[in-house]
Design an enzyme around this catalytic site. Structure first.
Site, PDB file in Angstrom:
ATOM      1  CG  HIS A 237       5.423   1.979   9.692  1.00  0.00           C
ATOM      2  ND1 HIS A 237       5.869   2.593   8.540  1.00  0.00           N
ATOM      3  CD2 HIS A 237       4.130   2.373   9.820  1.00  0.00           C
ATOM      4  CE1 HIS A 237       4.914   3.321   8.004  1.00  0.00           C
ATOM      5  NE2 HIS A 237       3.837   3.201   8.766  1.00  0.00           N
TER       6      HIS A 237
ATOM      7  CG  HIS B  42      -3.458  -1.836   6.703  1.00  0.00           C
ATOM      8  ND1 HIS B  42      -2.146  -2.101   6.382  1.00  0.00           N
ATOM      9  CD2 HIS B  42      -3.559  -0.485   6.749  1.00  0.00           C
ATOM     10  CE1 HIS B  42      -1.489  -0.982   6.223  1.00  0.00           C
ATOM     11  NE2 HIS B  42      -2.324   0.031   6.450  1.00  0.00           N
TER      12      HIS B  42
ATOM     13  CG  HIS C 255      -1.500   0.838   9.964  1.00  0.00           C
ATOM     14  ND1 HIS C 255      -1.521   1.742   8.910  1.00  0.00           N
ATOM     15  CD2 HIS C 255      -1.800   1.564  11.084  1.00  0.00           C
ATOM     16  CE1 HIS C 255      -1.834   2.944   9.371  1.00  0.00           C
ATOM     17  NE2 HIS C 255      -1.995   2.873  10.676  1.00  0.00           N
TER      18      HIS C 255
ATOM     19  CG  ASN D 121      -4.147   3.827   6.240  1.00  0.00           C
ATOM     20  OD1 ASN D 121      -3.416   2.843   6.295  1.00  0.00           O
ATOM     21  ND2 ASN D 121      -3.743   5.018   6.647  1.00  0.00           N
ATOM     22  CG  HIS D 122      -1.366   5.493   3.083  1.00  0.00           C
ATOM     23  ND1 HIS D 122      -1.389   6.864   3.027  1.00  0.00           N
ATOM     24  CD2 HIS D 122      -0.980   5.166   4.340  1.00  0.00           C
ATOM     25  CE1 HIS D 122      -1.015   7.361   4.198  1.00  0.00           C
ATOM     26  NE2 HIS D 122      -0.771   6.350   5.018  1.00  0.00           N
TER      27      HIS D 122
ATOM     28  CD  GLU E 254      -1.181   1.198   3.365  1.00  0.00           C
ATOM     29  OE1 GLU E 254      -0.692   1.625   4.403  1.00  0.00           O
ATOM     30  OE2 GLU E 254      -2.312   1.502   3.001  1.00  0.00           O
ATOM     31  CG  ASN E 255       2.361   3.567   2.590  1.00  0.00           C
ATOM     32  OD1 ASN E 255       1.472   4.133   1.969  1.00  0.00           O
ATOM     33  ND2 ASN E 255       2.471   3.640   3.906  1.00  0.00           N
TER      34      ASN E 255
END
Length: 276
Positions: free
Chosen positions: A185, A158, A183, A72-73, A44-45
């Site tokens: 990290h 997530h 989520h 969420n991203h 997602e990132n």
């Protein structure tokens, strides 16, 4: 056997993307050495810390990923919105409202005829208030019975709060092969097989440079916490990235988890490579 990796570097406009580099460097050999049947990457990132693009999806597939999950991203790169309807292997959380582009589940078929249901869900504590992820899990499973209809069921949850993550793990215990969360990290040390036979971990950690503040350059990040003053946004940390994930082994008959172990390679963190 399944490998799940969190490609979550929180990077932006970086000359060198350590998270993606770590996946590209290590995943091909992991597929070979661990005889992986399925590799799931939370991407997602992957687009320098904000969402992902069609091009990056292709790069991760080329490196050995089978399914890409998000969180969420997911919408940060607008080009991904129409792409989700063209590529069923890229998931967005299943508990987005009805009518949202894309899908939150994917049935992956292995070459030997076995099938694996991959489910992407997102928590609600300290995040956007999506639909209930617990009911979302029930809906995603539907009539699929582990060990009868599908060989394995893997959940990427997530979420921010470990309480919500742990609760979903227990809620799915005995019904799914593993609940792995993403989520925050930082990899957690609570990997275990729950009493009902479901593998669980509260967070895989990011793939990225850990000589940082969750992927961002540490000096500017610390300054913002200390001074509480606005200033230049922290830039991406560009040191060697660590690949973080888990190695999951499921029972061929029941589909339940026989083994779940953290996987870490490269960069600053102590390495951990599961043995066959």
């Amino acid at each position: 056997m399944t490998g799940t990796i969190n490609e979550h570097p929180r990077l932006r406009r970086c000359r060198r993307p350590p998270g993606r580099d770590a996946v590209k460097s290590h995943l091909p050999a992991l597929r070979r050495d661990l005889a992986l049947d399925l590799a799931i990457v939370n991407a997602e990132n992957a687009a320098h810390g904000f969402g992902l693009t069609e091009k990056i999806c292709g790069e991760l597939y080329e490196a050995g990923a089978d399914v890409l999950t998000t969180g969420n991203h997911v919408w940060d790169q607008r080009e991904i919105i129409p792409y989700l309807d063209r590529d069923p292997r890229v998931l967005r959380p299943a508990n987005f409202p009805p009518g949202t582009p894309g899908a939150g589940t994917y049935l992956h078929r292995l070459g030997d005829g076995r099938s694996v249901l991959v489910v992407n869900l997102m928590g609600r504590l300290f995040l956007d208030l999506l639909d209930d992820p617990f009911r979302g899990l029930d809906a995603a499973l539907g009539d699929n019975l582990l060990g009868r209809d599908v060989s394995a069921i893997l959940i990427d949850f997530h979420a921010e709060a470990t309480s919500e993550k742990t609760a979903l793990g227990h809620y799915g215990d005995g019904r799914v092969s593993a609940v792995v969360s993403t989520h925050t990290h930082i990899p957690t040390a609570d990997h275990r097989v729950l009493p009902g036979g479901t593998g669980y971990i509260s967070d895989l950690g990011m793939c990225g440079d850990y000589d940082s503040v969750i992927g961002l350059e540490k000096t500017a990040s610390v300054r913002r916490f200390v001074t509480r003053m606005p200033g230049q946004k922290p830039q991406p940390a560009e040191g060697e990235g660590t690949l973080c994930g888990v190695f999951v082994v499921t029972d061929d008959t029941t589909g339940l988890c026989r083994r779940i172990e953290p996987l870490r390679l490269g960069g600053r963190l102590a390495p951990n490579l599961p043995a066959l």
